[in-house]
Design a protein around this motif. Structure first.
Motif, PDB file in Angstrom:
ATOM      1  N   CYS A  51       0.908  -1.440   0.093  1.00  0.00           N
ATOM      2  CA  CYS A  51      -0.019   0.006   0.076  1.00  0.00           C
ATOM      3  C   CYS A  51       0.823   1.091  -0.107  1.00  0.00           C
ATOM      4  O   CYS A  51       0.649   2.173  -0.649  1.00  0.00           O
ATOM      5  CB  CYS A  51      -0.791  -0.043   1.200  1.00  0.00           C
ATOM      6  N   TYR A  52       2.119   1.313   0.617  1.00  0.00           N
ATOM      7  CA  TYR A  52       2.871   2.359   0.898  1.00  0.00           C
ATOM      8  C   TYR A  52       3.959   2.341  -0.074  1.00  0.00           C
ATOM      9  O   TYR A  52       4.839   3.268  -0.234  1.00  0.00           O
ATOM     10  CB  TYR A  52       3.558   2.327   2.071  1.00  0.00           C
ATOM     11  N   THR A  53       4.025   1.260  -1.122  1.00  0.00           N
ATOM     12  CA  THR A  53       5.327   1.441  -1.872  1.00  0.00           C
ATOM     13  C   THR A  53       5.346   2.592  -2.831  1.00  0.00           C
ATOM     14  O   THR A  53       6.287   3.000  -2.991  1.00  0.00           O
ATOM     15  CB  THR A  53       5.050  -0.146  -2.655  1.00  0.00           C
ATOM     16  N   SER A  54       4.218   3.019  -3.491  1.00  0.00           N
ATOM     17  CA  SER A  54       4.271   4.034  -4.238  1.00  0.00           C
ATOM     18  C   SER A  54       4.704   5.238  -3.437  1.00  0.00           C
ATOM     19  O   SER A  54       5.628   5.973  -4.181  1.00  0.00           O
ATOM     20  CB  SER A  54       2.945   4.274  -5.042  1.00  0.00           C
ATOM     21  N   LYS A  55       4.170   5.715  -2.646  1.00  0.00           N
ATOM     22  CA  LYS A  55       4.783   6.760  -1.727  1.00  0.00           C
ATOM     23  C   LYS A  55       6.102   6.686  -1.159  1.00  0.00           C
ATOM     24  O   LYS A  55       6.980   7.807  -1.284  1.00  0.00           O
ATOM     25  CB  LYS A  55       3.758   7.160  -0.395  1.00  0.00           C
ATOM     26  N   LEU A  56       6.555   5.626  -0.807  1.00  0.00           N
ATOM     27  CA  LEU A  56       7.986   5.416  -0.322  1.00  0.00           C
ATOM     28  C   LEU A  56       8.675   5.592  -1.438  1.00  0.00           C
ATOM     29  O   LEU A  56       9.769   6.233  -1.287  1.00  0.00           O
ATOM     30  CB  LEU A  56       7.989   3.859   0.478  1.00  0.00           C
ATOM     31  N   THR A  57       8.499   5.000  -2.427  1.00  0.00           N
ATOM     32  CA  THR A  57       9.337   5.310  -3.861  1.00  0.00           C
ATOM     33  C   THR A  57       9.427   6.695  -4.068  1.00  0.00           C
ATOM     34  O   THR A  57      10.614   7.290  -4.420  1.00  0.00           O
ATOM     35  CB  THR A  57       8.742   4.486  -5.062  1.00  0.00           C
ATOM     36  N   SER A  58       8.488   7.416  -4.047  1.00  0.00           N
ATOM     37  CA  SER A  58       8.390   8.872  -4.219  1.00  0.00           C
ATOM     38  C   SER A  58       9.287   9.595  -3.383  1.00  0.00           C
ATOM     39  O   SER A  58       9.972  10.565  -3.395  1.00  0.00           O
ATOM     40  CB  SER A  58       7.132   9.601  -4.542  1.00  0.00           C
ATOM     41  N   ILE A  59       9.192   9.276  -2.041  1.00  0.00           N
ATOM     42  CA  ILE A  59       9.918   9.893  -0.911  1.00  0.00           C
ATOM     43  C   ILE A  59      11.257   9.494  -0.876  1.00  0.00           C
ATOM     44  O   ILE A  59      12.219  10.507  -0.876  1.00  0.00           O
ATOM     45  CB  ILE A  59       9.282   9.437   0.568  1.00  0.00           C
ATOM     46  N   TYR A  60      11.740   8.327  -1.456  1.00  0.00           N
ATOM     47  CA  TYR A  60      13.092   8.088  -1.554  1.00  0.00           C
ATOM     48  C   TYR A  60      13.804   8.945  -2.438  1.00  0.00           C
ATOM     49  O   TYR A  60      14.974   9.162  -2.561  1.00  0.00           O
ATOM     50  CB  TYR A  60      13.100   6.574  -1.902  1.00  0.00           C
TER      51      TYR A  60
END
Length: 540
Positions: free
Chosen positions: A375-384
């Motif tokens: 669920c958080y993969t997309s957001k985490l990728t963007s944050i990274y």
């Protein structure tokens, strides 16, 4: 669309892995020609392993039917993964993305035994199954909105009149002039609190006090901070008294901290044994009609059963029945891992570690961990991507593996590795990689590892390549092997930590805090500043 075009054009399928747990399967070369090829693709992209069958959503009947040929599939169709339980090829259990394996023991002391997956229709179903051995186990974590109970009739009657007066004239009830009324309210609240915790935190007392004056506004205190501070303090005192009542009644979770129980121990009498990581069933009572002697006999019978094949259900029942006995041993004796493994070999397989976690915390471990991470993969990728400096360069290097092999298992592993770097921790303290050609040095290094994940790769293998072995180490002992997936290993390591009441590695405290509080939602209301900042970015 004709069959030739169907089999060659790119296609996408919705793969249902459990209730509320589904993924998109991308097929660049079109829908496979055989069911076996489709199963292989699902295993590779969705991280599913073990024995399962497929069902497709039939347009004519609007229901899931067994898939016997991929001719029945169309682009953007829906396919459900259904595990085949060990008991029979026709016994079907629903599965989740990370709990579909037919598991085997990893200890040399434990022969291989078939294991069926936990039904995952919803979290409560998984929890209730794991807790069926004892009605005394708690079945819920601390609620987000604390439910104020219904008080005795005469108290509710008086509060109803006081609430009406408050709404009409703004007059608060002078509770200090009614000590019996206040005592009844506090007693009922204490009884409700222990359904979730015997040792609440300060913030949780505050939550209860806030919920109380929200439901009964006439109980607001003029001049008090937020109108509830006095109730919070009163609750803390009441819970102290209530714990003494529970101790006298024989409640094990409180009794273990009595001076009489600690007499003769070489320990600080002020050191309280209580949940440290939001455990729901930290120190449960024995099942009704059982005692230490009868449960020891059950443990010895379990040692015999675990040597047999195809008897998963018997082992499962005995593990559930002996849960409280095992927790008492872990909490009181703090055994070495080697000794504990020899006494409870059935625990040290993937399924039982996950099941033990559910007994302790009431929620399914791997399903929750994986679905939240996805669920958080997309957001985490963007944050990274926005991370700069040395950490940003390390993260970019780690995430580059996705470009080489964009499968769900690779993506999850990269996200977890990069998480530690983002939190200014070294992921190599969590995951140690070795070449299979250097087995001697690998074994020596593992023997000196306190806790962590080991990954063995073929020589000259890339990070995106599948490892030849993934396992867990505790106190230099391999407690689980052949996990096949790095992210699953992270979830199971958390399960091991809870099952053995271990502390988090201090150099990975933020990584494990994220696992526990953000992914699993345990004690999610109390976050460190660093994790709170990251969570705020995830929900923006």
């Amino acid at each position: 669309m004709n069959q030739t075009k169907k089999m060659t054009d790119p296609a996408k399928l919705k793969i249902v892995l459990g209730d509320g747990d589904s993924m998109k399967l991308t097929l660049p070369s079109g829908i496979p020609k055989s069911v076996e090829e489709l199963e292989s693709e699902i295993k590779k992209q969705c991280g599913v392993s073990g024995h399962f069958r497929l069902q497709y959503l039939d347009a004519d009947f609007d229901d899931f039917l067994i898939l016997t040929s991929t001719v029945d599939l169309q682009d953007k169709g829906t396919v459900k993964v259904v595990a085949q339980c060990a008991a029979s090829a026709h016994d079907i259990c629903s599965v989740s993305s990370a709990d579909t394996d037919i598991l085997s023991s990893t200890s040399s002391q434990t022969p291989s035994m078939l294991v069926s997956p936990t039904p995952s229709n919803d979290s409560s179903a998984a929890a209730s199954e794991a807790m069926s051995s004892s009605a005394k186990l708690r079945s819920e974590i601390w609620p987000i909105n604390f439910p104020i109970p219904t008080f005795p009739y005469e108290v509710e009657l008086e509060l109803q009149k006081a609430n009406e007066e408050f709404l009409n004239a703004g007059t608060s009830l002078n509770i200090d002039a009614k000590p019996k009324l206040k005592s009844e309210i506090l007693k009922s609240l204490a009884a409700e609190i222990v359904k979730y915790k015997v040792y609440p935190r300060c913030e949780e007392y505050e939550e209860v006090a806030k919920a109380l004056i929200k439901k009964h506004p006439s109980l607001q205190e003029r001049g008090s901070v937020g109108g509830f501070y006095g109730w919070k303090v009163s609750l803390q005192w009441k819970m102290g008294n209530y714990r003494r009542t529970l101790r006298a009644a024989g409640c094990p979770e409180v009794k273990i901290n009595s001076l009489k129980h600690k007499h003769g121990e070489n320990t600080n009498t002020k050191k309280v044994k209580k949940p440290r990581k939001a455990e729901v069933n930290f120190y449960p009572d024995y099942p009704a009609g059982e005692n230490k002697r009868s449960l020891e006999e059950e443990r010895l019978a379990l040692l015999s059963e675990v040597q047999k094949n195809d008897n998963y259900q018997i082992v499962k029942q005995k593990m559930e029945r002996t849960f409280a006995y095992r927790r008492h041993e872990v909490i009181e004796d703090v055994p070495f891992i080697v000794d504990f493994q020899s006494r409870w070999p059935a625990l040290f397989c993937e399924y039982e570690i996950a099941a033990e976690f559910t007994r302790i915390n009431t929620i399914p471990l791997i399903q929750t961990f994986m679905s939240k991470l996805d669920c958080y993969t997309s957001k985490l990728t963007s944050i990274y991507r926005r991370k700069g400096g040395v950490a940003g360069r390390k993260i970019s290097k780690l995430m580059a593996a996705i470009d080489q092999n964009d499968t769900i298992s690779t993506r999850r592993a990269c996200i977890v590795r990069a998480l530690s770097v983002y939190l200014n921790e070294d992921y190599e303290n969590l995951m140690k990689e070795y070449a299979d050609a250097d087995s001697e040095n690998a074994e020596r290094d593992m023997a000196n590892t306190v806790i962590g994940i080991y990954i063995i790769r073929p020589e000259d293998a890339e990070v995106c390549d599948l490892p030849s072995d993934v396992g867990l180490i505790v106190e230099g002992v391999k407690v689980l092997q052949n996990l096949g997936d790095v992210t699953k290993a992270c979830a199971l390591l958390l399960g091991i930590i809870y099952s053995l009441n271990l502390s988090y590695p201090p150099d990975l405290k933020y990584t494990f805090e994220f696992f526990q509080k953000v992914l699993l939602g345990l004690d999610a209301q109390k976050l460190s500043h660093k994790i709170q900042v990251l969570k705020n970015k995830l929900v923006d």
